[in-house]
Design a protein around this motif. Structure first.
Motif, PDB file in Angstrom:
ATOM      1  N   ILE A 151      39.881  17.614  -6.110  1.00 56.72           N
ATOM      2  CA  ILE A 151      38.714  18.261  -5.508  1.00 56.72           C
ATOM      3  C   ILE A 151      38.968  19.757  -5.281  1.00 56.72           C
ATOM      4  N   CYS A 320      32.674  12.496   3.891  1.00 54.90           N
ATOM      5  CA  CYS A 320      33.819  13.199   3.279  1.00 54.90           C
ATOM      6  C   CYS A 320      33.644  14.724   3.338  1.00 54.90           C
ATOM      7  N   LEU A 321      34.676  15.400   3.801  1.00 54.30           N
ATOM      8  CA  LEU A 321      34.638  16.867   3.922  1.00 54.30           C
ATOM      9  C   LEU A 321      35.159  17.541   2.656  1.00 54.30           C
ATOM     10  N   ARG A 322      35.656  16.744   1.711  1.00 54.26           N
ATOM     11  CA  ARG A 322      36.248  17.261   0.459  1.00 54.26           C
ATOM     12  C   ARG A 322      37.470  18.137   0.742  1.00 54.26           C
ATOM     13  N   GLY A 324      40.434  16.964   0.345  1.00 50.95           N
ATOM     14  CA  GLY A 324      41.392  16.582  -0.700  1.00 50.95           C
ATOM     15  C   GLY A 324      42.659  15.936  -0.178  1.00 50.95           C
ATOM     16  N   GLY A 325      42.790  15.805   1.145  1.00 51.43           N
ATOM     17  CA  GLY A 325      44.026  15.296   1.726  1.00 51.43           C
ATOM     18  C   GLY A 325      44.394  13.904   1.246  1.00 51.43           C
ATOM     19  N   CYS A 326      43.384  13.014   1.181  1.00 52.36           N
ATOM     20  CA  CYS A 326      43.660  11.623   0.814  1.00 52.36           C
ATOM     21  C   CYS A 326      44.271  11.516  -0.574  1.00 52.36           C
ATOM     22  N   ILE A 348      36.624   6.690  -3.186  1.00 50.65           N
ATOM     23  CA  ILE A 348      35.308   7.299  -2.914  1.00 50.65           C
ATOM     24  C   ILE A 348      34.548   7.473  -4.231  1.00 50.65           C
ATOM     25  N   CYS A 380      43.018  10.850   6.341  1.00 49.04           N
ATOM     26  CA  CYS A 380      41.646  11.394   6.384  1.00 49.04           C
ATOM     27  C   CYS A 380      41.263  11.895   7.779  1.00 49.04           C
ATOM     28  N   VAL A 382      38.367  12.322   9.017  1.00 49.90           N
ATOM     29  CA  VAL A 382      37.223  11.593   9.584  1.00 49.90           C
ATOM     30  C   VAL A 382      37.377  10.084   9.381  1.00 49.90           C
ATOM     31  N   ILE A 384      37.766   7.913   7.070  1.00 44.34           N
ATOM     32  CA  ILE A 384      36.950   7.126   6.134  1.00 44.34           C
ATOM     33  C   ILE A 384      37.775   5.910   5.708  1.00 44.34           C
TER      34      ILE A 384
HETATM   35  S1  SF4 Z   1      40.870  12.945   3.354  1.00 42.60           S
HETATM   36 FE1  SF4 Z   1      38.848  12.160   4.016  1.00 42.60          FE
HETATM   37  S2  SF4 Z   1      37.596  13.996   4.234  1.00 42.60           S
HETATM   38 FE2  SF4 Z   1      39.391  14.614   3.036  1.00 42.60          FE
HETATM   39  S3  SF4 Z   1      38.747  14.347   0.871  1.00 42.60           S
HETATM   40 FE3  SF4 Z   1      39.732  12.435   1.502  1.00 42.60          FE
HETATM   41  S4  SF4 Z   1      38.032  11.119   2.196  1.00 42.60           S
HETATM   42 FE4  SF4 Z   1      37.274  13.229   2.139  1.00 42.60          FE
END
Ligand code: SF4
Length: 401
Positions: A151, A320-322, A324-326, A348, A380, A382, A384
């Motif tokens: 991302i 999702c905030l995008r 990219g951590g996950c 996702i 994540c 948030v 998810i």
């Molecule tokens: S860690 Fe959570 S917020 Fe960040 S990209 Fe992944 S799903 Fe989205």
């Protein structure tokens, strides 16, 4: 392509990726840097974790209201002398943008997942425009003819030696494979510099939008978005409706949490854009079109998002905030990069493929590649719950809904 051969192609891509040593090298370098950086950022700013909990509440309330928020943002943008649009489908968004650009234009573009989702660059080229990706990673991919594999770091799968080879071709002068990364960055800078000032149009996305003022928040480090949205006379932004939140303070909180989990203590730039450039310096008469763009257009894309919001479990994908951590925690991503996914990656991506892109076969391939290990959920901001979504999605797909 038949569904069977589509599946075969996906399987081949993912297996090829898993056996690609260079890809593994590039990914292991990136994962190591990410983990070190994000842990440092969260240690330095421990309040981020609490703010992330607030952000989840903001998203939970905003997603069911996103259509209302989009209408409010359009009104505010027009009040600020910009133009706001709501596009129901990807095609509608492309038509709106194509009508604004016309053909024969030089266009500079910042990174945008929503642009990727609708095939924006390809469309603008098809209708006769010259388009330059200006994010370094996207620029590499445009020149390689490849697609994003992450991302935030779209060219994560391309090691520096390959970039040196590619840039040698682009500028027609040899860059040694062992060249420093700084030399590669300077090469892209040199090539793109004049394009920003020659461009007729600049295109961006946005990380989050405050409906109360119609303000786009755009987070970046390279400075390309500042140039792409500030130098050309026209700025067009394409934004997924799920990026809307009610207030400026909400948008700020979403931004701070996004950049922290994207592994930055603070990004080099956060641009807040609410309308075309203006001045009141002569006799206090507000006049539009000063040094920045004279025109500002924002297209909010539904494209299946309001439909996705109706699914009680799957709607989490819209939080999702995008950041990219996950992706850096996913064991499958660590060996396949963005081959595990579609326009959006990992679990996702399966939800997105099923509900937004209406491609159940693709969704099933991704959903059954997911290990439902839950490591992504731990990282994540948030929270998810990808395993929960994947199990729900497998049920939904089996029932043929
Ligand atoms: S860690 Fe959570 S917020 Fe960040 S990209 Fe992944 S799903 Fe989205």
């Amino acid at each position: 392509m038949s569904k069977k051969s589509e599946f075969k192609e996906y399987k081949k891509e993912i297996m090829d990726a898993a056996h690609n040593e260079r890809l593994r090298l590039a990914l292991s370098r990136a994962i190591k840097s990410y983990r070190g950086n994000v842990n440092k950022a969260l240690e330095k700013y421990p309040g981020t974790v609490e703010m992330a909990e607030e952000v989840l509440e903001i998203k939970k309330k905003a997603i069911p209201r996103m259509e209302k928020l989009a209408k409010q943002a359009v009104m505010e943008i027009e009040e600020n002398k910009g133009k706001g649009y709501i596009a129901r489908t990807a095609d509608e968004a492309l038509d709106i943008i194509g009508d604004i650009t016309g053909s024969g234009k030089l266009i500079v573009k910042g990174k945008s997942m929503t642009g990727e989702e609708v095939g924006l660059r390809e469309h603008l080229e098809e209708i006769g425009n010259e388009v330059y990706e200006t994010d370094l990673g996207e620029f590499i991919l445009q020149k390689l003819g490849s697609r994003p594999m992450h991302i935030l770091s779209p060219s994560i799968h391309v090691p520096r030696e390959d970039v040196a080879k590619l840039f040698s071709k682009v500028i027609g002068k040899e860059i040694k494979p062992e060249a420093e990364i700084a030399e590669l960055v300077a090469t892209a800078r040199g090539f793109l510099r004049e394009k920003f000032f020659q461009a007729d149009i600049g295109i961006s996305g946005a990380n989050v939008v405050a409906a109360e003022t119609g303000t786009l928040f755009i987070i970046e480090n390279e400075g390309n978005i500042r140039l792409a949205t500030g130098a050309p006379p026209v700025h067009i932004a394409l934004v997924g409706m799920e990026k809307l939140v009610p207030s400026l303070i909400d948008a700020y909180k979403v931004s701070e949490v996004t950049w922290r989990y994207a592994n930055y203590t603070v990004p080099s730039y956060v641009s807040l854009v609410s309308g075309p450039s203006k001045t009141g310096d002569i006799e206090k008469v507000t006049t539009y079109g000063a040094h920045g763009p004279k025109e500002f257009h924002v297209i909010f894309l539904d494209g299946g998002r309001t439909e996705l919001a109706k699914y009680p479990v799957l709607r989490q994908a819209l939080y999702c905030l995008r950041c990219g951590g996950c992706l850096y925690e996913c064991p499958v991503f660590a060996v396949t990069a963005g081959n595990f996914g579609d326009k959006y990656f990992t679990g996702i991506g399966a939800v997105w493929a099923a509900i937004v892109n209406k491609d159940p076969e693709k969704a099933a391939s991704i959903a059954y590649t997911c290990l439902t290990c839950g490591r992504c959920r731990e990282r994540c901001p948030v929270k998810i719950d990808v395993p929960e979504m994947i199990i729900e999605l497998r049920k939904t797909l089996a029932e043929g809904e």
